[in-house]
Design an enzyme around this catalytic site. Structure first.
Site, PDB file in Angstrom:
ATOM      1  N   ASP A   8       0.863  -1.185   0.000  1.00  0.00           N
ATOM      2  CA  ASP A   8       0.000   0.000   0.000  1.00  0.00           C
ATOM      3  C   ASP A   8       0.897   1.231   0.000  1.00  0.00           C
ATOM      4  O   ASP A   8       1.859   1.324   0.773  1.00  0.00           O
ATOM      5  CB  ASP A   8      -0.913  -0.012   1.234  1.00  0.00           C
ATOM      6  CG  ASP A   8      -2.020   1.025   1.137  1.00  0.00           C
ATOM      7  OD1 ASP A   8      -1.707   2.224   0.954  1.00  0.00           O
ATOM      8  OD2 ASP A   8      -3.197   0.646   1.245  1.00  0.00           O
ATOM      9  N   HIS A  25     -10.107  -5.604  -2.713  1.00  0.00           N
ATOM     10  CA  HIS A  25      -8.768  -5.788  -2.159  1.00  0.00           C
ATOM     11  C   HIS A  25      -8.840  -6.099  -0.680  1.00  0.00           C
ATOM     12  O   HIS A  25      -9.731  -5.637   0.026  1.00  0.00           O
ATOM     13  CB  HIS A  25      -7.873  -4.567  -2.401  1.00  0.00           C
ATOM     14  CG  HIS A  25      -8.472  -3.262  -1.976  1.00  0.00           C
ATOM     15  ND1 HIS A  25      -9.420  -2.607  -2.716  1.00  0.00           N
ATOM     16  CD2 HIS A  25      -8.251  -2.498  -0.875  1.00  0.00           C
ATOM     17  CE1 HIS A  25      -9.757  -1.481  -2.104  1.00  0.00           C
ATOM     18  NE2 HIS A  25      -9.062  -1.391  -0.981  1.00  0.00           N
ATOM     19  N   HIS A  31      -6.626  -5.753   2.780  1.00  0.00           N
ATOM     20  CA  HIS A  31      -5.475  -5.124   3.435  1.00  0.00           C
ATOM     21  C   HIS A  31      -4.852  -6.155   4.384  1.00  0.00           C
ATOM     22  O   HIS A  31      -5.565  -6.713   5.229  1.00  0.00           O
ATOM     23  CB  HIS A  31      -5.911  -3.931   4.296  1.00  0.00           C
ATOM     24  CG  HIS A  31      -6.476  -2.764   3.542  1.00  0.00           C
ATOM     25  ND1 HIS A  31      -5.745  -1.637   3.263  1.00  0.00           N
ATOM     26  CD2 HIS A  31      -7.715  -2.535   3.039  1.00  0.00           C
ATOM     27  CE1 HIS A  31      -6.502  -0.753   2.621  1.00  0.00           C
ATOM     28  NE2 HIS A  31      -7.710  -1.277   2.472  1.00  0.00           N
TER      29      HIS A  31
HETATM   30  P1  AMP Z   1      -9.875   1.392   0.496  1.00  0.00           P
HETATM   31  O1  AMP Z   1     -10.496   1.374  -0.893  1.00  0.00           O
HETATM   32  O2  AMP Z   1     -10.574   2.354   1.414  1.00  0.00           O
HETATM   33  O3  AMP Z   1      -9.746   0.012   1.081  1.00  0.00           O
HETATM   34  O4  AMP Z   1      -8.403   1.963   0.359  1.00  0.00           O
HETATM   35  C1  AMP Z   1      -7.638   1.824  -0.799  1.00  0.00           C
HETATM   36  C2  AMP Z   1      -6.181   1.702  -0.434  1.00  0.00           C
HETATM   37  O5  AMP Z   1      -5.450   1.675  -1.654  1.00  0.00           O
HETATM   38  C3  AMP Z   1      -5.609   2.852   0.413  1.00  0.00           C
HETATM   39  O6  AMP Z   1      -5.010   2.314   1.582  1.00  0.00           O
HETATM   40  C4  AMP Z   1      -4.588   3.505  -0.515  1.00  0.00           C
HETATM   41  O7  AMP Z   1      -3.453   3.981   0.157  1.00  0.00           O
HETATM   42  C5  AMP Z   1      -4.242   2.378  -1.474  1.00  0.00           C
HETATM   43  N1  AMP Z   1      -3.784   2.820  -2.775  1.00  0.00           N
HETATM   44  C6  AMP Z   1      -4.390   3.685  -3.619  1.00  0.00           C
HETATM   45  N2  AMP Z   1      -3.686   3.836  -4.754  1.00  0.00           N
HETATM   46  C7  AMP Z   1      -2.600   3.023  -4.634  1.00  0.00           C
HETATM   47  C8  AMP Z   1      -1.487   2.727  -5.475  1.00  0.00           C
HETATM   48  N3  AMP Z   1      -1.328   3.299  -6.675  1.00  0.00           N
HETATM   49  N4  AMP Z   1      -0.557   1.855  -5.017  1.00  0.00           N
HETATM   50  C9  AMP Z   1      -0.688   1.281  -3.804  1.00  0.00           C
HETATM   51  N5  AMP Z   1      -1.721   1.518  -2.974  1.00  0.00           N
HETATM   52  C10 AMP Z   1      -2.662   2.381  -3.381  1.00  0.00           C
END
Ligand code: AMP
Length: 132
Positions: free
Chosen positions: A29, A93, A95
């Site tokens: 992330d 996704h 985490h």
């Molecule tokens: P959520 O959709 O709320 O579960 O969060 C999306 C996650 O994706 C967040 O923790 C962001 O930091 C992460 N994120 C967004 N864009 C990218 C990227 N290009 N590379 C890695 N992580 C990302």
């Protein structure tokens, strides 16, 4: 419309890759709440995790389990926490977050600031331990 994660899958956007197989990809992330904070995604673009069909859903969690095992080996922690949110990126996704206490899995806290080099070293360490 292609999500930012599909762009990563297609190589249009870089990532700090941890592991991949034919159907799934794990990468760091970019705004981590803990060192080693990893995202696991299906390569196929599906928004809502509970819309994934059963076989792929099971494979998805088994893939995440293997990534979690390598995270646990590489990052000092009590265990690997797992969370699904999906409010920011409409591409399913998981985490995976190394934790020592409940506070380590608080998404509202300030994100860690890591250099490209630190991201690279963490990804290299974790990916070297992945056994798929
Ligand atoms: P959520 O959709 O709320 O579960 O969060 C999306 C996650 O994706 C967040 O923790 C962001 O930091 C992460 N994120 C967004 N864009 C990218 C990227 N290009 N590379 C890695 N992580 C990302």
């Amino acid at each position: 419309m292609s999500t930012v994660f599909s762009k990563i899958v297609n190589g249009e956007i870089p990532c700090y890759k941890i592991a991949e197989d034919e159907n799934f990809l794990a990468f760091l992330d970019i705004n981590p709440i803990a060192k080693g904070h990893t995202l696991v995604i299906p390569k196929k673009e599906i928004d809502y995790i509970f819309d994934i069909e059963d076989d792929m859903y099971q494979e998805f969690f088994l893939f995440a389990k293997k990534v979690a095992a390598s995270l646990k080996k590489c990052i000092q922690c009590e265990r690997i926490g797992m969370a699904v949110v999906g409010l920011e990126v409409p591409h399913a996704h998981i985490h995976l977050i190394p934790i020592k206490s409940i506070y380590d899995i608080d998404f509202s806290k300030p994100k860690l600031k890591l250099s490209n080099e630190e991201f690279g070293l963490i990804a290299e360490r974790i990916s070297s331990k992945v056994v798929l």
